[in-house]
Design an enzyme around this catalytic site. Structure first.
Site, PDB file in Angstrom:
ATOM      1  N   ASP A  42       0.829  -1.212   0.000  1.00 38.58           N
ATOM      2  CA  ASP A  42       0.000   0.000   0.000  1.00 38.58           C
ATOM      3  C   ASP A  42       0.864   1.263   0.000  1.00 38.58           C
ATOM      4  OD1 ASP A  42       0.833  -0.089   2.622  1.00 38.58           O
ATOM      5  OD2 ASP A  42      -1.154   0.071   3.525  1.00 38.58           O
ATOM      6  N   ASP A  81      -1.020  -6.228  -0.018  1.00 38.96           N
ATOM      7  CA  ASP A  81      -1.373  -5.562   1.237  1.00 38.96           C
ATOM      8  C   ASP A  81      -2.877  -5.377   1.370  1.00 38.96           C
ATOM      9  OD1 ASP A  81       0.645  -4.910   3.029  1.00 38.96           O
ATOM     10  OD2 ASP A  81       1.279  -3.143   1.906  1.00 38.96           O
ATOM     11  N   GLU A 112      -0.886  -5.348   8.589  1.00 36.53           N
ATOM     12  CA  GLU A 112      -0.027  -4.704   9.581  1.00 36.53           C
ATOM     13  C   GLU A 112      -0.556  -5.001  10.976  1.00 36.53           C
ATOM     14  OE1 GLU A 112       0.760  -0.558   8.788  1.00 36.53           O
ATOM     15  OE2 GLU A 112       1.283  -0.991   6.694  1.00 36.53           O
ATOM     16  N   GLU A 176       9.798  -3.856  10.058  1.00 37.59           N
ATOM     17  CA  GLU A 176      10.107  -2.548   9.458  1.00 37.59           C
ATOM     18  C   GLU A 176      10.769  -1.621  10.469  1.00 37.59           C
ATOM     19  OE1 GLU A 176       7.145  -0.891   6.886  1.00 37.59           O
ATOM     20  OE2 GLU A 176       8.174   1.039   6.757  1.00 37.59           O
TER      21      GLU A 176
HETATM   22  O1  KIV Z   1       3.622  -1.038   1.534  1.00 30.68           O
HETATM   23  C1  KIV Z   1       4.757  -1.504   1.369  1.00 30.68           C
HETATM   24  O2  KIV Z   1       5.406  -1.333   0.330  1.00 30.68           O
HETATM   25  C2  KIV Z   1       5.312  -2.284   2.478  1.00 30.68           C
HETATM   26  C3  KIV Z   1       6.768  -2.629   2.430  1.00 30.68           C
HETATM   27  C4  KIV Z   1       7.598  -1.418   2.528  1.00 30.68           C
HETATM   28  C5  KIV Z   1       7.135  -3.633   3.448  1.00 30.68           C
HETATM   29  O3  KIV Z   1       4.617  -2.615   3.374  1.00 30.68           O
END
Ligand code: KIV
Length: 257
Positions: A42, A81, A112, A176
């Site tokens: 995302d 995501d 997340e 992260e």
């Molecule tokens: O949204 C994204 O690109 C991510 C990565 C940076 C792990 O969650």
């Protein structure tokens, strides 16, 4: 659990896992050969849509980009995501994840962690959905950037959070911007692979936003290594085009009918 997911888990302690983000077919077909996992992150909110954070991206946008990415994939595991607000309870998480998977044919989804939603992962896994976790600096839940896991308390909280996510059935977990000591400890304590971003070489794999490593996004914090400067190449080419249009060197006879 599919063979593709098992293959990723089996890489732990054997070989590092290579992950990158992609948002489109063209980008994917260039990077697929070199990756184990491709994530439709995302982060496209910031990188493609110029938004200040990831909070306003909806499922429909993720589905559109994931369909495009899927059409460029041959070998990598495709993870997508789940946007903020689409997995607030088990019922909505299942409904939205199933929609995402049926429309895009992705292999897994990522959610997340806010340290309160491991039961959501459990519910998704029970429904046969492959889930990647994400802890540390989680942009959907944290408004201010901060490196995570600096104090002993923060370290033990993150270790507990990671264990909960593993117990809930996730097949891997993104760490992260977590300090190297803490990410090393988490990686040691888990059986599933950890994928780091800004979280040290001790993780089982690494992920970067492709546009960052190519020098396209203009976003270069410490954890990004710019492996190329594509912006420079684009500017040079476009400037050359401009000059040739102005001086009537383009189009030449061979360029028109
Ligand atoms: O949204 C994204 O690109 C991510 C990565 C940076 C792990 O969650």
């Amino acid at each position: 659990m599919t063979e593709k997911i098992k293959n990723i888990i089996n890489k732990k302690n054997k070989t590092k896992i290579v992950c990158l983000t992609a948002y489109s077919k063209n980008q994917t077909s260039l990077i697929d050969k070199y990756c184990d996992i491709i994530l439709v992150g995302d982060s496209l909110a910031n990188v493609l849509y110029g938004m200040n954070n990831t909070h306003k991206i909806n499922l429909d946008i993720m589905i559109r980009h994931a369909i495009s990415v899927k059409s460029g994939i041959n070998r990598s595991l495709l993870v997508v995501d789940m946007p903020k607000g689409t997995y607030s309870n088990i019922a909505s998480a299942k409904k939205n994840a199933k929609l995402l998977i049926s429309k895009t044919k992705c292999d897994a989804i990522k959610i997340e962690s806010n340290n309160k939603n491991s039961h959501i992962i459990k519910g998704l896994v029970k429904a046969n959905i492959n889930v990647m976790g994400h802890i540390g600096y989680t942009p959907q839940y944290k408004s201010k950037f901060e490196v995570q896991g600096k104090s002993l308390k923060s370290q033990s909280n993150l270790i507990e959070e990671a264990k909960k996510i593993e117990q809930a059935g996730a097949f891997s977990i993104v760490l992260e911007c977590i300090t190297s000591n803490t990410s090393k400890e988490i990686t040691k304590k888990l059986k599933i692979p950890t994928i780091g971003i800004g979280s040290s070489v001790f993780c089982d794999g690494q992920i970067l936003v492709t546009d960052d490593l190519l020098g396209l996004s203009g976003f270069y914090p410490k954890f990004v290594k710019k492996y190329a400067n594509i912006s420079k190449i684009i500017k040079k080419a476009v400037n050359q085009f401009r000059k040739e249009v102005k001086t009537k060197k383009f189009p030449m006879k061979k360029n028109y009918y």
